[in-house]
Write an enzyme that holds these catalytic residues in place. Sequence first.
Site, PDB file in Angstrom:
ATOM      1  N   ASP A 225       0.304   8.581  12.727  1.00 33.35           N
ATOM      2  CA  ASP A 225       0.144   8.411  11.279  1.00 33.35           C
ATOM      3  C   ASP A 225       1.424   7.868  10.648  1.00 33.35           C
ATOM      4  OD1 ASP A 225      -2.451   9.145  11.301  1.00 33.35           O
ATOM      5  OD2 ASP A 225      -2.262  10.839   9.935  1.00 33.35           O
TER       6      ASP A 225
ATOM      7  N   ASP B  64      10.723  15.021  17.422  1.00 32.52           N
ATOM      8  CA  ASP B  64      11.245  15.006  16.047  1.00 32.52           C
ATOM      9  C   ASP B  64      12.188  13.823  15.847  1.00 32.52           C
ATOM     10  OD1 ASP B  64      12.840  16.325  17.885  1.00 32.52           O
ATOM     11  OD2 ASP B  64      13.722  17.696  16.429  1.00 32.52           O
TER      12      ASP B  64
ATOM     13  N   LYS C 260       8.849  17.854  23.264  1.00 38.88           N
ATOM     14  CA  LYS C 260       9.875  18.786  22.784  1.00 38.88           C
ATOM     15  C   LYS C 260      10.370  19.609  23.970  1.00 38.88           C
ATOM     16  CE  LYS C 260      10.870  19.978  19.006  1.00 38.88           C
ATOM     17  NZ  LYS C 260      12.182  19.712  18.339  1.00 38.88           N
TER      18      LYS C 260
ATOM     19  N   ASP D  54      -0.734  12.847  16.998  1.00 38.05           N
ATOM     20  CA  ASP D  54      -1.408  12.887  15.706  1.00 38.05           C
ATOM     21  C   ASP D  54      -0.405  12.555  14.594  1.00 38.05           C
ATOM     22  OD1 ASP D  54      -3.329  13.348  13.838  1.00 38.05           O
ATOM     23  OD2 ASP D  54      -3.671  15.455  14.335  1.00 38.05           O
TER      24      ASP D  54
ATOM     25  N   TYR E 111      -4.878  21.356  20.635  1.00 37.25           N
ATOM     26  CA  TYR E 111      -6.151  21.319  19.899  1.00 37.25           C
ATOM     27  C   TYR E 111      -7.309  21.872  20.730  1.00 37.25           C
ATOM     28  CZ  TYR E 111      -3.783  18.296  16.491  1.00 37.25           C
ATOM     29  OH  TYR E 111      -2.912  17.792  15.550  1.00 37.25           O
TER      30      TYR E 111
END
Length: 370
Positions: free
Chosen positions: A254, A226, A193, A250, A142
């Site tokens: 959630d 993942d 990852k 992020d 970001y």
Amino acid sequence: MSNKKILILPGDGIGNEVMSEVLKIIDWMAKTRSMTFDITERLVGGTAYDKEGDSISDETMQIALDSDAVLFGAVGGSKWDNVERDKRPEAALLRLRKDLDLFANLRPAVVLDALAGASSLKLDLVKGLDILIVRELTSGVYFGQPRGISKINDTESKAIDTQVYTTSEIDRVSRVAFDLAKVRRNKVSSAEKSNVMETGLFWRKTVTELHKKEYSSVDLEHILADNCAMQLVRYPKQFDVILTDNLFGDLLSDTAAMLTGSLGMLPSAALGPVNENGTRAAMYEPVHGSAPDIAGQSKANPLAMIMSFAMMLKYSFDMHEDSKLVEKAVQNVLLKGLRTADIKDGAEKIISTQEMGNAVIQELKILTGN
Ligand code: NAD
């Protein structure tokens, strides 16, 4: 001992309504508990833009820098859709995070017994769930450079974001996760990852080295982000603290949040570096936004805001007992079947924002005899 300085930033929409309920609790604490706070209240977000010409004024920012902690409601609304980007309501939030260097975002996902039925997962999977996501908040994709959209030729363009992390950025957020795990169930799951990303490999290596040097007593597992998402909805209770970067945090926070059933129940904290005097900048806010669809109707659930205040007591002021007291009062109110509309589950009584705040105060009185 001098009073702790709290900056109160209610913001826009329901931010004001839910913050009022916290102020009642602060008032009650001042009258009945040992600690009083020095409270400064300022405008932020669209309301500040309307009155002060910016979503957060330099003066307010300076007060934030001088405060022991910031309590933030919510900002935003369609009224400010056409305001220039750097003065938009959300810009205030980004400036606070950046100027206070709030690099560690703590998002607990706790399923209270009374609300276990509100989760989209089966009761036995979520009952008693208590996990904490520690997300790096001020670096990664970001913020990385270069970024932008540019033309390659007449028909092709390209967009670039850059995922970048340094050793010290990973170290400092990992320390927060390890330290918190020590006072919880002593397990950190570090999600990245590393199978496909250089930053993932580097994240894993850096966390491993820090763990070996300083935190070998904490259980550390590495998990691909993942797979972590999948495990969160398969068997969430396997986790204690999940440590992850800005982007994956992020998404994973959630996902974890929704295990608990409602946006109106979720608090969060963002912590800065520890200063020479042992204190650290911190901001506490509910996960939800300004909810323009219900603003001004006394329908907002104030519990996420109230639980954010409880996090402030715990993480900024070491007031663990008072923090637990507030959490217990919230649980008791819910156990009595009192509900705002967002957490309505069956035949419970629906009450207003203000009634919910009053019910929490009532429970605090019962719990303390004050
Ligand atoms: P939102 O969180 O404001 O609302 C999403 C839905 O959840 C709405 O239906 C709302 O009524 C409901 N809801 C949210 N909080 C609730 C509560 N405490 N009690 C009961 N119901 C609640 O998200 P949105 O609608 O996507 O965004 C609205 C505005 O808020 C936008 O301007 C957005 O940019 C802003 N926003 C701000 C923050 C923040 O200040 N940290 C976070 C998210 C969104």
